[in-house]
Design a protein around this motif. Sequence first.
Motif, PDB file in Angstrom:
ATOM      1  N   GLU A 164      -8.755  -3.311  16.900  1.00 59.88           N
ATOM      2  CA  GLU A 164      -7.845  -3.810  15.200  1.00 59.88           C
ATOM      3  C   GLU A 164      -7.666  -4.948  15.291  1.00 59.88           C
ATOM      4  OE1 GLU A 164      -8.842  -1.741  12.931  1.00 59.88           O
ATOM      5  OE2 GLU A 164      -9.573   0.328  12.993  1.00 59.88           O
ATOM      6  N   SER A 207      -8.066  -3.833   5.625  1.00 62.18           N
ATOM      7  CA  SER A 207      -8.049  -3.608   7.133  1.00 62.18           C
ATOM      8  C   SER A 207      -7.340  -2.077   6.421  1.00 62.18           C
ATOM      9  CB  SER A 207      -6.743  -3.798   8.166  1.00 62.18           C
ATOM     10  OG  SER A 207      -7.081  -3.207   9.048  1.00 62.18           O
ATOM     11  N   ASP A 208      -8.324  -1.098   7.669  1.00 64.89           N
ATOM     12  CA  ASP A 208      -7.835   0.403   7.418  1.00 64.89           C
ATOM     13  C   ASP A 208      -7.186   0.593   8.514  1.00 64.89           C
ATOM     14  OD1 ASP A 208      -9.726   0.206   9.862  1.00 64.89           O
ATOM     15  OD2 ASP A 208     -11.330   1.695   9.038  1.00 64.89           O
ATOM     16  N   SER A 209      -6.714   0.313   9.234  1.00 65.58           N
ATOM     17  CA  SER A 209      -5.609   0.319  10.455  1.00 65.58           C
ATOM     18  C   SER A 209      -4.553   0.407  10.139  1.00 65.58           C
ATOM     19  CB  SER A 209      -5.654  -0.909  11.377  1.00 65.58           C
ATOM     20  OG  SER A 209      -4.849  -0.286  12.566  1.00 65.58           O
ATOM     21  N   ARG A 210      -3.765   1.511  10.025  1.00 70.57           N
ATOM     22  CA  ARG A 210      -2.170   1.915   9.356  1.00 70.57           C
ATOM     23  C   ARG A 210      -0.978   0.362  10.338  1.00 70.57           C
ATOM     24  NH1 ARG A 210      -0.044   1.090   4.794  1.00 70.57           N
ATOM     25  NH2 ARG A 210      -0.574   2.815   3.019  1.00 70.57           N
ATOM     26  N   ILE A 248      -1.777  -3.054   9.831  1.00 71.48           N
ATOM     27  CA  ILE A 248      -0.386  -3.431   8.770  1.00 71.48           C
ATOM     28  C   ILE A 248       1.040  -3.540   8.440  1.00 71.48           C
ATOM     29  CG2 ILE A 248      -0.362  -2.314   6.119  1.00 71.48           C
ATOM     30  CD1 ILE A 248      -3.459  -3.907   6.398  1.00 71.48           C
ATOM     31  N   ASP A 249       1.004  -2.220   8.598  1.00 72.78           N
ATOM     32  CA  ASP A 249       2.703  -1.583   9.266  1.00 72.78           C
ATOM     33  C   ASP A 249       3.190  -2.810  10.745  1.00 72.78           C
ATOM     34  OD1 ASP A 249       2.475  -0.410   7.149  1.00 72.78           O
ATOM     35  OD2 ASP A 249       2.577   1.379   8.657  1.00 72.78           O
ATOM     36  N   TRP A 268      -1.563  -8.608   3.082  1.00 73.70           N
ATOM     37  CA  TRP A 268      -2.415  -7.797   3.708  1.00 73.70           C
ATOM     38  C   TRP A 268      -2.925  -6.343   2.321  1.00 73.70           C
ATOM     39  CZ3 TRP A 268      -3.552  -7.436   8.566  1.00 73.70           C
ATOM     40  CH2 TRP A 268      -2.866  -9.242   9.299  1.00 73.70           C
ATOM     41  N   TRP A 277      -4.522  -2.582   2.750  1.00 76.73           N
ATOM     42  CA  TRP A 277      -4.654  -1.092   3.813  1.00 76.73           C
ATOM     43  C   TRP A 277      -5.872  -0.851   2.520  1.00 76.73           C
ATOM     44  CZ3 TRP A 277      -4.206   3.829   2.367  1.00 76.73           C
ATOM     45  CH2 TRP A 277      -5.328   4.657   3.748  1.00 76.73           C
ATOM     46  N   GLN A 278      -7.041  -0.296   3.694  1.00 74.02           N
ATOM     47  CA  GLN A 278      -8.495   0.291   3.016  1.00 74.02           C
ATOM     48  C   GLN A 278      -8.332   2.202   3.500  1.00 74.02           C
ATOM     49  OE1 GLN A 278     -10.459  -0.041  -0.419  1.00 74.02           O
ATOM     50  NE2 GLN A 278     -11.209   1.788   0.689  1.00 74.02           N
ATOM     51  N   ARG A 279      -8.289   2.793   2.338  1.00 72.34           N
ATOM     52  CA  ARG A 279      -8.733   3.964   3.495  1.00 72.34           C
ATOM     53  C   ARG A 279     -10.361   4.161   4.390  1.00 72.34           C
ATOM     54  NH1 ARG A 279      -6.664   9.203   3.435  1.00 72.34           N
ATOM     55  NH2 ARG A 279      -5.294   8.137   1.779  1.00 72.34           N
ATOM     56  N   ASN A 327     -15.271  -2.448   4.358  1.00 69.45           N
ATOM     57  CA  ASN A 327     -15.266  -2.215   4.673  1.00 69.45           C
ATOM     58  C   ASN A 327     -15.684  -1.415   5.935  1.00 69.45           C
ATOM     59  OD1 ASN A 327     -13.411   0.623   5.470  1.00 69.45           O
ATOM     60  ND2 ASN A 327     -12.386  -0.802   6.682  1.00 69.45           N
TER      61      ASN A 327
END
Length: 176
Positions: free
Chosen positions: A65, A86-89, A92-93, A133, A135-137, A145
């Motif tokens: 990722e 990104s779908d990666s928490r 992103i976090d 950033w 976030w996308q599920r 995505n």
Amino acid sequence: MNNEFAEAVRDGRHYLIATDGACKGNPGTGGWGAIIQLKDGTEVVRQKPIAGQGEVMISTNNQMELTAVIRALEAVAEPLPIVIISDSRYVIDGAKNLPKWKAKGWRTTNGAVANKELWMVLDQLLETNSVRWVWQRGHNGHYLNGLADELSSNAALGLYPHGTKSLKARHPKWFR
């Protein structure tokens, strides 16, 4: 998003990038992928997919990722605002925590930052790029995505042995 950045994205040229990482096993054989769109307002001016395998034989999903984001930022040609989906928490976090980790000598409250070397590279790239950033599920029908997911999964399987040449042969319509 601050107003200046939002206006630049809405009214002018910017990059929209979707990234993903995959591992066949975790740890296992890793792959990363990204779709990079150069946009003028809402119009796509140019689109380029990029993908690759992990640089070590055994990788983790989190490493892939991060690698996807790093490779995408390295591929950006112009100093324009960038939106990364990104779908990666984890990514992103982590990106939001970079200043805090750096100030604490690359440590968290639980010890050393995992994947420190990759976070350090990302930190350097973020110093020279204006990034927001999103976030996308994952696996939720988001077109870009989904493309990034397909790229990373295929890369982990070794389906792009010749990089861009392999990508163009498999997915010519993804290039604009």
